[in-house]
Design an enzyme around this catalytic site. Structure first.
Site, PDB file in Angstrom:
ATOM      1  N   SER A   1      50.301  82.575  84.142  1.00 42.15           N
ATOM      2  CA  SER A   1      49.664  81.804  83.118  1.00 42.15           C
ATOM      3  C   SER A   1      48.819  82.962  82.224  1.00 42.15           C
ATOM      4  O   SER A   1      48.785  82.586  81.089  1.00 42.15           O
ATOM      5  CB  SER A   1      48.697  80.891  83.818  1.00 42.15           C
ATOM      6  OG  SER A   1      47.655  81.666  84.515  1.00 42.15           O
TER       7      SER A   1
ATOM      8  N   HIS B   1      53.816  76.851  83.812  1.00 41.73           N
ATOM      9  CA  HIS B   1      54.126  77.415  82.474  1.00 41.73           C
ATOM     10  C   HIS B   1      55.592  77.562  82.242  1.00 41.73           C
ATOM     11  O   HIS B   1      55.932  77.884  81.202  1.00 41.73           O
ATOM     12  CB  HIS B   1      53.358  78.564  82.310  1.00 41.73           C
ATOM     13  CG  HIS B   1      51.715  78.557  82.436  1.00 41.73           C
ATOM     14  ND1 HIS B   1      50.978  77.902  81.238  1.00 41.73           N
ATOM     15  CD2 HIS B   1      51.033  78.542  83.277  1.00 41.73           C
ATOM     16  CE1 HIS B   1      49.790  77.939  81.574  1.00 41.73           C
ATOM     17  NE2 HIS B   1      49.819  78.145  82.979  1.00 41.73           N
TER      18      HIS B   1
ATOM     19  N   GLU C   1      53.186  81.895  91.135  1.00 39.84           N
ATOM     20  CA  GLU C   1      53.632  81.193  89.846  1.00 39.84           C
ATOM     21  C   GLU C   1      54.982  81.677  89.636  1.00 39.84           C
ATOM     22  O   GLU C   1      55.232  82.614  89.989  1.00 39.84           O
ATOM     23  CB  GLU C   1      52.396  81.538  88.931  1.00 39.84           C
ATOM     24  CG  GLU C   1      51.010  81.131  89.221  1.00 39.84           C
ATOM     25  CD  GLU C   1      50.308  81.549  88.080  1.00 39.84           C
ATOM     26  OE1 GLU C   1      50.414  81.469  87.022  1.00 39.84           O
ATOM     27  OE2 GLU C   1      49.043  81.764  88.630  1.00 39.84           O
TER      28      GLU C   1
ATOM     29  N   ASN D   1      48.758  75.092  75.339  1.00 40.62           N
ATOM     30  CA  ASN D   1      49.708  74.934  76.325  1.00 40.62           C
ATOM     31  C   ASN D   1      50.757  73.984  75.756  1.00 40.62           C
ATOM     32  O   ASN D   1      51.797  73.576  76.583  1.00 40.62           O
ATOM     33  CB  ASN D   1      49.219  74.747  77.596  1.00 40.62           C
ATOM     34  CG  ASN D   1      48.459  75.785  78.095  1.00 40.62           C
ATOM     35  OD1 ASN D   1      48.495  76.988  77.826  1.00 40.62           O
ATOM     36  ND2 ASN D   1      47.218  75.519  78.866  1.00 40.62           N
TER      37      ASN D   1
ATOM     38  N   ASP E   1      54.949  77.407  91.771  1.00 40.18           N
ATOM     39  CA  ASP E   1      53.896  76.851  90.712  1.00 40.18           C
ATOM     40  C   ASP E   1      54.601  77.208  89.494  1.00 40.18           C
ATOM     41  O   ASP E   1      54.609  78.391  88.743  1.00 40.18           O
ATOM     42  CB  ASP E   1      52.600  77.438  90.691  1.00 40.18           C
ATOM     43  CG  ASP E   1      51.745  76.814  89.646  1.00 40.18           C
ATOM     44  OD1 ASP E   1      52.340  76.286  88.800  1.00 40.18           O
ATOM     45  OD2 ASP E   1      50.411  76.847  89.843  1.00 40.18           O
TER      46      ASP E   1
ATOM     47  N   HIS F   1      47.018  81.675  90.314  1.00 42.00           N
ATOM     48  CA  HIS F   1      45.884  80.814  89.341  1.00 42.00           C
ATOM     49  C   HIS F   1      44.638  80.336  90.510  1.00 42.00           C
ATOM     50  O   HIS F   1      45.073  80.272  91.586  1.00 42.00           O
ATOM     51  CB  HIS F   1      46.507  79.569  88.988  1.00 42.00           C
ATOM     52  CG  HIS F   1      45.674  78.683  88.072  1.00 42.00           C
ATOM     53  ND1 HIS F   1      45.325  77.409  88.562  1.00 42.00           N
ATOM     54  CD2 HIS F   1      45.380  78.870  86.719  1.00 42.00           C
ATOM     55  CE1 HIS F   1      44.467  77.086  87.432  1.00 42.00           C
ATOM     56  NE2 HIS F   1      44.615  77.778  86.507  1.00 42.00           N
TER      57      HIS F   1
ATOM     58  N   LYS G   1      51.190  70.666  80.085  1.00 47.44           N
ATOM     59  CA  LYS G   1      51.404  71.980  79.450  1.00 47.44           C
ATOM     60  C   LYS G   1      52.547  71.294  78.461  1.00 47.44           C
ATOM     61  O   LYS G   1      52.368  70.733  77.481  1.00 47.44           O
ATOM     62  CB  LYS G   1      51.769  72.892  80.218  1.00 47.44           C
ATOM     63  CG  LYS G   1      50.266  73.367  81.161  1.00 47.44           C
ATOM     64  CD  LYS G   1      50.139  74.480  81.749  1.00 47.44           C
ATOM     65  CE  LYS G   1      49.290  74.399  82.848  1.00 47.44           C
ATOM     66  NZ  LYS G   1      47.658  74.254  82.538  1.00 47.44           N
TER      67      LYS G   1
HETATM   68  N1  PLP Z   1      48.635  76.355  88.013  1.00 47.23           N
HETATM   69  C1  PLP Z   1      48.844  77.285  86.998  1.00 47.23           C
HETATM   70  C2  PLP Z   1      49.612  78.497  86.982  1.00 47.23           C
HETATM   71  C3  PLP Z   1      47.916  77.042  86.016  1.00 47.23           C
HETATM   72  O1  PLP Z   1      47.905  77.846  84.774  1.00 47.23           O
HETATM   73  C4  PLP Z   1      47.076  75.811  85.892  1.00 47.23           C
HETATM   74  C5  PLP Z   1      46.230  75.544  84.577  1.00 47.23           C
HETATM   75  O2  PLP Z   1      45.858  76.250  83.803  1.00 47.23           O
HETATM   76  C6  PLP Z   1      47.218  74.801  86.705  1.00 47.23           C
HETATM   77  C7  PLP Z   1      47.914  75.194  87.997  1.00 47.23           C
HETATM   78  C8  PLP Z   1      46.220  73.480  86.917  1.00 47.23           C
HETATM   79  O3  PLP Z   1      46.946  72.670  86.189  1.00 47.23           O
HETATM   80  P1  PLP Z   1      46.056  71.535  85.272  1.00 47.23           P
HETATM   81  O4  PLP Z   1      45.644  71.835  84.057  1.00 47.23           O
HETATM   82  O5  PLP Z   1      47.143  70.146  85.375  1.00 47.23           O
HETATM   83  O6  PLP Z   1      44.989  71.287  86.303  1.00 47.23           O
END
Ligand code: PLP
Length: 400
Positions: free
Chosen positions: A182, A210, A178, A50, A207, A136, A239
């Site tokens: 992801s 990405h 999101e 990432n 969110d 997610h 990321k």
């Molecule tokens: N939100 C999404 C869409 C993600 O893909 C991820 C991680 O893969 C997270 C939140 C969580 O982030 P972190 O890895 O900083 O805990």
């Protein structure tokens, strides 16, 4: 002894995971700065990172980390509300608020902590949270921990979302999605979602895990690219920013409420100052012309990857730098991923429960640092590895 050595309380469950080809082991990884990696001793080009802008190995970010550790020590020693709120935390939050154009921002130790904490703090009794079905795990867990009623709409389906928003009798309604998904790499239609939220009086939480750093002016994210300002703008720092942690940006009142009610912020040690200082250095690069150049290279590489996978006229393009190659069956996905690694390309196989059952896939992610040769090699290695799987057995075309 409560049980014999070969029969533990978890033996049957572990066996079941192995039988279903869903058993996971952590690969042993030697991380190199940039586009290469060694996985279980095998050197490969990394298409599973990432670190989209290649910032994890940036010398200015590493230096900022060292400077902050020297100044404040290795750990933050307490939670933000007690003695862990250093100048570096406040500087990072001020920068994020200015960069995102919001009144305030709040930093978390990770994106998982942010989502779980924000949703459980904001979704109280009598509230409704409306969530995309492919959101997610951290969003799902935040919904589960909240006291709100939770309703799920089909992935990216606006009429499904609207029919839920028509329901009345809730104190507050919050839609959560999101921006770039992801595991699918597709983009939420944020303009339309925002319109529906306004029409039905719902708050919007996006969110940008990405999309932070990768999309929008100065890398602010997809919402900014679409000209949308959600009330709750969450993004991660682990990321594209190449460091660790997460933030929420929004109104002063939102940040004040979360400071008082967000359990994953209050009841945990503050993020270490070194990582906070490194994240600030990363965001400064993201917001600068260097960030623009890295974003442009990532965009070019994404196009090159799609072209390499679909040679000839009329080749497909894709919505983002995350490219899922759907295979369907978990066992075959693992075999194709192993075959790719054998030939020098690391593309991790993603299985249930990270993705819905029967939709196992290889998740390719592009980086600004990938070379043309890396991309051509990835496409040809993938084609070769995919020949192990009958076309009729795949649930999707190579890069949809
Ligand atoms: N939100 C999404 C869409 C993600 O893909 C991820 C991680 O893969 C997270 C939140 C969580 O982030 P972190 O890895 O900083 O805990």
């Amino acid at each position: 002894m409560k049980y014999s050595t070969d029969e533990t309380p978890w033996t049957a469950e572990l066996e079941e995971l192995r039988r279903a080809e869903l058993y996971r082991v952590m690969p042993s990884v030697k991380q190199m700065p940039g586009r290469t990696i060694a996985v279980n001793g095998k050197a490969a080009i990394n298409f599973s990172s990432n670190n989209y802008l290649g910032l994890a190995g940036h010398p200015d970010i590493a230096q900022a980390f060292v400077d902050c550790v020297t100044r404040y020590g290795a750990g933050s020693t307490a939670s933000r509300l007690i003695a862990g709120n250093t100048e570096s935390h406040r500087a990072l939050e001020s920068f994020i608020a200015a960069w995102k154009g919001t009144e305030a921002a709040l930093v978390f130790g990770s994106g998982y902590q942010a989502n779980v904490g924000i949703l459980s703090a904001l979704g109280g009794e009598g509230d409704l949270i409306v969530s995309d079905e492919l959101n997610h795990a951290s969003i799902i867990d935040g919904c589960r921990l909240s006291k709100a009623r939770v309703m799920i709409y089909p992935h990216l389906n606006l009429s499904g979302l609207e029919s839920i928003l028509r329901s009345s009798g809730f104190r507050r309604r919050l839609v959560v999605t999101e921006s770039i998904f992801s595991m699918d790499g597709d983009c939420a239609p944020l303009k339309e979602i925002d319109y529906l939220c306004r029409r039905w009086g719902a708050l919007l939480m996006v969110d940008e895990a990405h999309a932070t750093g990768v999309r929008g002016p100065q890398g602010q994210g997809l919402a900014a690219e679409h000209g949308v300002t959600p009330e709750i703008q969450m993004g991660t720092l682990g990321k594209a920013a190449g460091t660790s942690g997460a933030y929420v940006a929004g109104s002063r009142a939102l940040v004040d409420l979360l400071t008082n009610k967000c359990r994953s912020l209050i009841y945990t040690t503050a993020a270490p100052p070194g990582i906070v200082g490194a994240a600030l250095a990363a965001l400064k690069i993201i917001a600068s012309p260097e960030g623009d150049r890295r974003r442009a290279r990532l965009k070019e590489n994404t196009l090159k990857f799609y072209r390499a996978m679909n040679p000839g006229p009329g080749g497909l393009s894709g919505p983002s730098h995350i490219v899922p190659v759907r295979i369907g069956d978990s066992r075959k996905t693992v075999r194709v991923s192993e075959a790719c690694l054998e030939q020098g390309i690391f593309a991790h196989g993603i299985r249930f429960p990270t993705v819905p059952e029967g939709t196992a896939r290889l998740r390719f992610t592009l980086m600004s640092d990938h070379t043309k040769e890396d991309i051509i090699m990835a496409a040809s290695v993938l084609e070769n590895a995919m020949s192990m799987v009958e076309p009729t057995e795949r649930t999707g075309k190579i890069c949809l």
